[in-house]
Design an enzyme around this catalytic site. Structure first.
Site, PDB file in Angstrom:
ATOM      1  N   GLU A  36       0.830  -1.217   0.000  1.00 55.93           N
ATOM      2  CA  GLU A  36       0.000   0.000   0.000  1.00 55.93           C
ATOM      3  C   GLU A  36       0.858   1.259   0.000  1.00 55.93           C
ATOM      4  O   GLU A  36       0.565   2.220  -0.698  1.00 55.93           O
ATOM      5  CB  GLU A  36      -0.929   0.010   1.223  1.00 55.93           C
ATOM      6  CG  GLU A  36      -2.122  -0.913   1.113  1.00 55.93           C
ATOM      7  CD  GLU A  36      -3.026  -0.546  -0.055  1.00 55.93           C
ATOM      8  OE1 GLU A  36      -3.295   0.651  -0.248  1.00 55.93           O
ATOM      9  OE2 GLU A  36      -3.409  -1.459  -0.802  1.00 55.93           O
ATOM     10  N   CYS A 195     -12.428   3.571 -14.290  1.00 60.51           N
ATOM     11  CA  CYS A 195     -12.756   4.975 -14.006  1.00 60.51           C
ATOM     12  C   CYS A 195     -11.454   5.765 -13.864  1.00 60.51           C
ATOM     13  O   CYS A 195     -11.134   6.311 -12.814  1.00 60.51           O
ATOM     14  CB  CYS A 195     -13.607   5.089 -12.750  1.00 60.51           C
ATOM     15  SG  CYS A 195     -14.408   6.697 -12.609  1.00 60.51           S
ATOM     16  N   CYS A 202     -16.184   4.029 -19.589  1.00 59.20           N
ATOM     17  CA  CYS A 202     -17.527   3.891 -19.011  1.00 59.20           C
ATOM     18  C   CYS A 202     -18.298   2.712 -19.604  1.00 59.20           C
ATOM     19  O   CYS A 202     -19.157   2.129 -18.922  1.00 59.20           O
ATOM     20  CB  CYS A 202     -18.310   5.191 -19.191  1.00 59.20           C
ATOM     21  SG  CYS A 202     -17.508   6.606 -18.408  1.00 59.20           S
ATOM     22  N   CYS A 205     -18.006  -0.206 -17.403  1.00 58.96           N
ATOM     23  CA  CYS A 205     -18.160   0.047 -15.967  1.00 58.96           C
ATOM     24  C   CYS A 205     -19.443  -0.546 -15.402  1.00 58.96           C
ATOM     25  O   CYS A 205     -20.530  -0.336 -15.956  1.00 58.96           O
ATOM     26  CB  CYS A 205     -18.140   1.551 -15.716  1.00 58.96           C
ATOM     27  SG  CYS A 205     -18.297   1.971 -13.982  1.00 58.96           S
ATOM     28  N   CYS A 211     -24.654   6.295 -13.135  1.00 54.91           N
ATOM     29  CA  CYS A 211     -23.550   7.214 -12.826  1.00 54.91           C
ATOM     30  C   CYS A 211     -23.933   8.615 -13.306  1.00 54.91           C
ATOM     31  O   CYS A 211     -24.225   8.826 -14.479  1.00 54.91           O
ATOM     32  CB  CYS A 211     -22.275   6.748 -13.518  1.00 54.91           C
ATOM     33  SG  CYS A 211     -20.947   7.953 -13.416  1.00 54.91           S
TER      34      CYS A 211
HETATM   35  S1  SF4 Z   1     -19.633   5.198 -15.611  1.00 55.50           S
HETATM   36 FE1  SF4 Z   1     -19.117   6.656 -14.006  1.00 55.50          FE
HETATM   37  S2  SF4 Z   1     -18.066   5.490 -12.442  1.00 55.50           S
HETATM   38 FE2  SF4 Z   1     -18.095   4.253 -14.310  1.00 55.50          FE
HETATM   39  S3  SF4 Z   1     -16.173   4.715 -15.362  1.00 55.50           S
HETATM   40 FE3  SF4 Z   1     -17.692   6.110 -16.159  1.00 55.50          FE
HETATM   41  S4  SF4 Z   1     -17.520   7.909 -14.876  1.00 55.50           S
HETATM   42 FE4  SF4 Z   1     -16.494   6.268 -13.772  1.00 55.50          FE
END
Ligand code: SF4
Length: 360
Positions: A36, A195, A202, A205, A211
């Site tokens: 970390e 992200c 996205c 995601c 989002c």
């Molecule tokens: S959808 Fe939202 S949380 Fe997902 S990668 Fe795109 S900006 Fe980030």
């Protein structure tokens, strides 16, 4: 909400997250701590060989604590941010002295060690002890700012507090240690792989459907960037000396602010303008009025100009010097003058016109 959020992330992590990193699959708090700290300011690919070498040389708290600092720094050489290595070494010594080389399970105690902040302590507690607590590193701040559309620079105290609260609200309910490790890893992986700071992916995601940043096309502006440092503010008085329809101007030295341009005499705001004129430009003047402050921005500072209108009461010697002149406002506009002088000329012109109007 939290179950759904955590569930989506955990399922995504199982399928698409990172699973083969050398510090994964262990519940050894020492190994987690070292990784970390190395990852705080360094990319994963850079960290891997350093981590492996470091762990071979110092496999536990005791070996690190007893090593000479020079050796620790030598193994850190090339990773940068050497205070991290010094803090690791010092913390290992404290862990050995005060806790017999064991990691305390209490996060608040971990946070008292040099170089262990709230998020690092939470990562150790979640991965090593399965504690239900959230991390909030830069990657997670970015995810949350975008997902919830949270505006404001995340480094600001109030925004950071809001992000901590939000992150805590999203924790899985009553998780076992495996769930906590998966959830924490999922947050890290989503920030690193999907992200991302620039051009988030996205389409891949698991949070895309609700989002806020994605739905409102705000991924490029969230999280709010660090505000530009406010520029220092300087103040100066500018003297507009008038003699009937003429004004007095000085040419600035060739280098420096407004080098070579014609300007009004400038002095510190607390200097006496009448005395200044008598001593420095050999003019006897009386004060007519003070004009409103004029702000002007330079690259490195802001200048607040406090203009004073002065009237010549006794002519001094004629302006033979090449860097001094008496000109009408029209003539002044033909000279090389900076923007604030241009603005002050217009203000002075207005004052002239109103004086003429009154005297008619
Ligand atoms: S959808 Fe939202 S949380 Fe997902 S990668 Fe795109 S900006 Fe980030």
């Amino acid at each position: 909400m939290s179950q759904a959020f955590a569930g989506r992330l955990i399922r995504w992590q199982l399928e698409h997250g990172r699973h083969g990193l050398p510090w994964q699959g262990t519940s050894d708090p020492y190994a987690i701590w070292v990784s970390e700290v190395m990852l705080q300011q360094t990319q994963v690919l850079t960290v891997i060989p350093y981590y492996q070498q470091f762990m071979r040389a110092f496999p536990d708290v005791s070996s690190l604590a007893q090593a000479p600092l020079e050796r620790v720094l030598a193994l850190w050489s090339g990773l940068g941010y050497y205070s991290r290595a010094r803090h690791l070494h010092r913390s290992a010594q404290l862990l050995l002295e005060d806790y017999g080389g064991e990691f305390p399970h209490d996060r608040t105690v971990l946070q008292r060690l040099p170089g262990i902040g709230r998020s690092t302590a939470a990562a150790i507690a979640a991965f090593a002890f399965g504690e239900c607590c959230t991390i909030l590193d830069g990657n997670v701040k970015r995810i949350l700012a975008r997902y919830f559309g949270i505006r404001g620079y995340p480094g600001e105290r109030a925004i950071e507090a809001q992000l901590w609260q939000t992150a805590e609200r999203l924790l899985p309910q009553g998780p076992d240690s495996k769930t906590m490790a998966s959830y924490t890893q999922a947050l890290m992986d989503l920030g690193a792989l999907v992200c991302t700071r620039a051009r988030p992916r996205c389409q891949l995601c698991p949070l895309q459907s609700d989002c806020v940043a994605y739905r409102h096309d705000q991924t490029a502006v969230l999280p709010t960037p660090k505000p530009r440092k406010s520029l220092p503010v300087k103040a100066a008085a500018h003297l507009i000396v008038i003699d009937h329809n003429r004004i007095f101007l000085e040419k600035r030295p060739p280098s420096g602010i407004w080098g070579g341009l014609w300007c009004f005499p400038e002095l510190a705001v607390d200097q006496d303008s009448i005395d200044y004129c008598a001593r420095n430009i050999n003019l006897r003047v009386s004060k007519v009025t003070e004009l409103p402050c004029l702000n002007h921005g330079f690259t490195h500072f802001k200048l607040c100009i406090y203009p004073q209108l002065l009237r010549l009461v006794m002519p001094g010697p004629s302006c033979a010097a090449p860097d001094r002149t008496w000109v009408t406002i029209e003539e002044a506009r033909e000279l090389a003058i900076p923007v604030p002088v241009k603005k002050l000329l217009s203000i002075t012109e207005t004052v002239f016109q109103s004086c003429n109007h009154v005297s008619q």
